[in-house]
Design an enzyme around this catalytic site. Structure first.
Site, PDB file in Angstrom:
ATOM      1  N   SER A   1     -12.161   0.362   4.361  1.00  0.00           N
ATOM      2  CA  SER A   1     -10.723   0.610   4.336  1.00  0.00           C
ATOM      3  C   SER A   1     -10.280   1.319   5.607  1.00  0.00           C
ATOM      4  CB  SER A   1     -10.391   1.494   3.132  1.00  0.00           C
ATOM      5  OG  SER A   1      -9.041   1.896   3.157  1.00  0.00           O
TER       6      SER A   1
ATOM      7  N   THR B   1       0.897  -1.156   0.000  1.00  0.00           N
ATOM      8  CA  THR B   1       0.000   0.000   0.000  1.00  0.00           C
ATOM      9  C   THR B   1       0.937   1.207   0.000  1.00  0.00           C
ATOM     10  OG1 THR B   1      -1.800  -1.121   1.091  1.00  0.00           O
ATOM     11  CG2 THR B   1      -1.819   1.266   1.308  1.00  0.00           C
TER      12      THR B   1
HETATM   13  O1  DON Z   1      -7.692  -0.349   2.635  1.00  0.00           O
HETATM   14  C1  DON Z   1      -7.105  -0.836   3.595  1.00  0.00           C
HETATM   15  O2  DON Z   1      -7.305  -0.503   4.732  1.00  0.00           O
HETATM   16  C2  DON Z   1      -6.036  -1.884   3.347  1.00  0.00           C
HETATM   17  N1  DON Z   1      -6.271  -2.525   2.082  1.00  0.00           N
HETATM   18  C3  DON Z   1      -4.683  -1.232   3.414  1.00  0.00           C
HETATM   19  C4  DON Z   1      -3.587  -2.261   3.332  1.00  0.00           C
HETATM   20  C5  DON Z   1      -2.269  -1.757   3.786  1.00  0.00           C
HETATM   21  O3  DON Z   1      -2.119  -0.646   4.220  1.00  0.00           O
HETATM   22  C6  DON Z   1      -1.146  -2.714   3.705  1.00  0.00           C
HETATM   23  N2  DON Z   1       0.074  -2.066   4.125  1.00  0.00           N
HETATM   24  N3  DON Z   1       0.797  -2.309   4.960  1.00  0.00           N
END
Ligand code: DON
Length: 571
Positions: free
Chosen positions: A452, A381
């Site tokens: 999210s 992300t």
């Molecule tokens: O939208 C969300 O909350 C997750 N898909 C975010 C994933 C994420 O931050 C992974 N990173 N470490």
């Protein structure tokens, strides 16, 4: 205690720095600054130096912050394929200087229309391990291509072909594989091997490529050019859309042409709040970020945090985290499908009620809160922050969810698909890969957007402006909270916000996660005595990118989290 130089800061840190943080700094801190009296400066802070350079290239070609956001998002899709991409989605928080308009572009993925609440359960109703994480069944309909087109057409000044040019070049000419890439490719090696197109794009002879290997993605370059030439239609209709649907279905997925045709970006009002004269503007549902951030700050506004001893201060922050994450699990989901009490949850009077249940001397067991229905992490992300010379701002957090998303690449497209379906609650009370639990409000459903935690945020106090955010799964919101508290209590140093050691509580599991060196041993022991269950971690988390513009001097400074490999540049 200031371990490092804190140029430009005003006031001390609310939470002191520990030696662990000094170590982090050695891993590669980046920041820039231009002084008072200089021409207005522009700043880009992102998780990869090549993406930061792409943003500045487009700004220098006459683009505004929104064009630069297109360039940075697309470049990240190429050089951080484990973090975000055309096969994923995100939230772009915008501030237009000319008229003060503030909007959140919701480019979140949507569940395919054939999805249903038991999609990831077996005949006995048990959640099937991995089904919402690996392979094409885990992929929701991407939102990033539509969002980039929307950004360019509605807010940008340059043609899409110009803003996408740096990404096309990086995809065609290649970028050198770094240690981060190797770590995540190693972590997801088996799923990447299972997808022939992904293996061809991201591995060399089925193995993680060596550091320095030039990774070229010619198919992705072609897809980017198709979008540049045909806009939204280039991805969601026509030959590319057909290829996407056929590729997904041939490998066991459930996409249909109607899913792609129906995908729309939504412009939403950001969530707003206030804390000690600080104005907060942050991501709205289907992100839980803004709501939880404002709820936590509202709870904390009833205390004079700087006047308290450090143990009580940390204790109260943790209790605020616990309560906001409980509400997240209970109430939050897709605002187009479920009624979300945003006004209530962000109302200071509601927070006052929650505050009344907090004891200063004792942790509240999560089991003692009204029940709603347990977490890896890392710099997959991606967040970036941009400020242009006119004062336009972008805070954007983008995702394909797990490292390398679902691991599935649609043959012939260069598009690696997300596994954002895992952000739904596969079954009430059963935790996802981040240990988050959810209820009815975030059940899998046809066309729904999964809840999210991504929290792109603007903070303003005394005219000073901060633009920030971070990846990190369930821990995103508490990282932004800790940085917001630094800003609210006087720190004017983005370096301090991104380097500060972190702690995290998410209601369930009922544990207080601590980064290495997050608290001095005696403070940690004191928290344990108050009833907190400590969960010290051996790895740091997050990859925050932050920009500050000072009202008094007009000076702009920026910082990129030393936990990652990003860069912050002020020009
Ligand atoms: O939208 C969300 O909350 C997750 N898909 C975010 C994933 C994420 O931050 C992974 N990173 N470490």
């Amino acid at each position: 205690m200031a371990v490092f130089g804190r140029k430009g800061s005003r006031g001390g840190s609310l939470f002191c720095f520990r030696p662990g943080a000094a170590l982090l700094l050695l891993l590669g801190l980046a920041w820039g600054w231009t002084g008072a009296g200089a021409a207005p400066a522009a700043a880009v802070a992102s998780a990869h130096p090549l993406a930061t350079a792409a943003g500045h290239e487009v700004l220098e070609a006459g683009g505004n912050a929104f064009d630069a956001a297109v360039a940075v998002s697309a470049a990240l899709a190429v050089v951080e394929p484990y973090g975000s991409g055309l096969g994923g989605g995100g939230f772009w928080l915008l501030h237009r200087a000319a008229d003060g308009r503030e909007v959140m572009l919701d480019g979140r993925e949507r569940a395919p229309l054939a999805a249903h609440r038991a999609l990831y359960q077996d005949a006995a109703g048990e959640v099937i391990p991995g089904a919402s994480v690996d392979g094409p069944l885990a992929a929701a309909i991407p939102g990033q291509p539509a969002a980039l087109v929307h950004l360019a057409e509605r807010y940008g000044r340059l043609p899409l072909s110009r803003s996408l040019a740096p990404a096309v070049r990086l995809a065609r000419e290649g970028f050198p594989v770094d240690a981060h890439y190797r770590r995540y490719a190693g972590f997801r090696l088996e799923v990447l091997r299972a997808s022939p197109a992904a293996a061809a794009a991201f591995l060399v002879a089925g193995e993680v490529p060596p550091e320095g290997h030039l990774l070229r993605q010619p198919e992705l370059a072609r897809t980017l050019e198709t979008i540049a030439a045909r806009g939204r239609e280039g991805f969601y209709a026509g030959p590319l859309a057909r290829r996407l649907v056929e590729g997904v279905r041939a490998a066991g997925g459930i996409w249909s042409p109607a899913d792609l045709e129906a995908y729309r970006v939504v412009e939403r009002m950001p969530v707003r709040g206030r804390y000690r004269g600080m104005r907060i503007t942050a991501a709205a549902p289907p992100s839980s970020g803004g709501v939880a951030l404002v709820e936590m700050l509202n709870i904390l506004s009833g205390y004079d945090l700087p006047a308290l001893d450090p143990v009580t201060r940390a204790h109260l922050v943790v209790e605020a985290m616990r309560r906001a994450y409980r509400d997240r699990a209970e109430y939050l989901g897709d605002p187009d499908q479920v009624a979300i009490p945003v006004d209530l949850l962000t109302d200071p009077r509601y927070a006052a009620g929650l505050r009344a249940g907090i004891r200063k001397d004792r942790a509240t067991p999560s089991s003692g809160l009204p029940g709603a229905a347990a977490e890896p992490d890392g710099p997959h992300t991606s967040h970036f922050s941009i400020l242009d010379r006119e004062g336009n701002r972008v805070a954007a957090t983008l995702s394909i969810n797990y490292p390398f998303g679902s691991g599935f690449m649609v043959p012939g497209t260069g598009v690696l698909l997300n596994d954002e379906m895992d952000d739904f609650s596969a079954k009430p009370g059963v935790p996802n890969v981040y240990g988050l639990v959810g209820a009815e409000a975030n059940a899998v459903g046809a066309g729904r957007r999964p809840l999210s935690s991504m929290t792109p945020t603007f903070l303003e106090q005394d005219g000073d402006v901060a633009i920030l955010g971070t990846p990190g799964g369930s821990r995103i919101i508490t990282m932004v909270l800790l940085a917001a508290l630094e800003f609210a209590h006087g720190s004017r140093d983005p370096v301090a916000w991104v380097t500060r050691p972190r702690f995290h509580h998410q209601y369930l599991p009922d544990r207080l996660q601590l980064e290495p060196g997050a608290l001095p041993a005696e403070q940690a022991a004191a928290l344990e005595q108050r009833g907190h269950v400590l969960d010290p971690r051996d790895r740091p988390w997050g990859n925050m990118q932050a920009i500050l513009r000072s009202a008094a001097t007009g000076a702009v400074s920026a910082a990129s989290d030393p936990r990652g490999i990003g860069s912050a540049e002020v020009r």
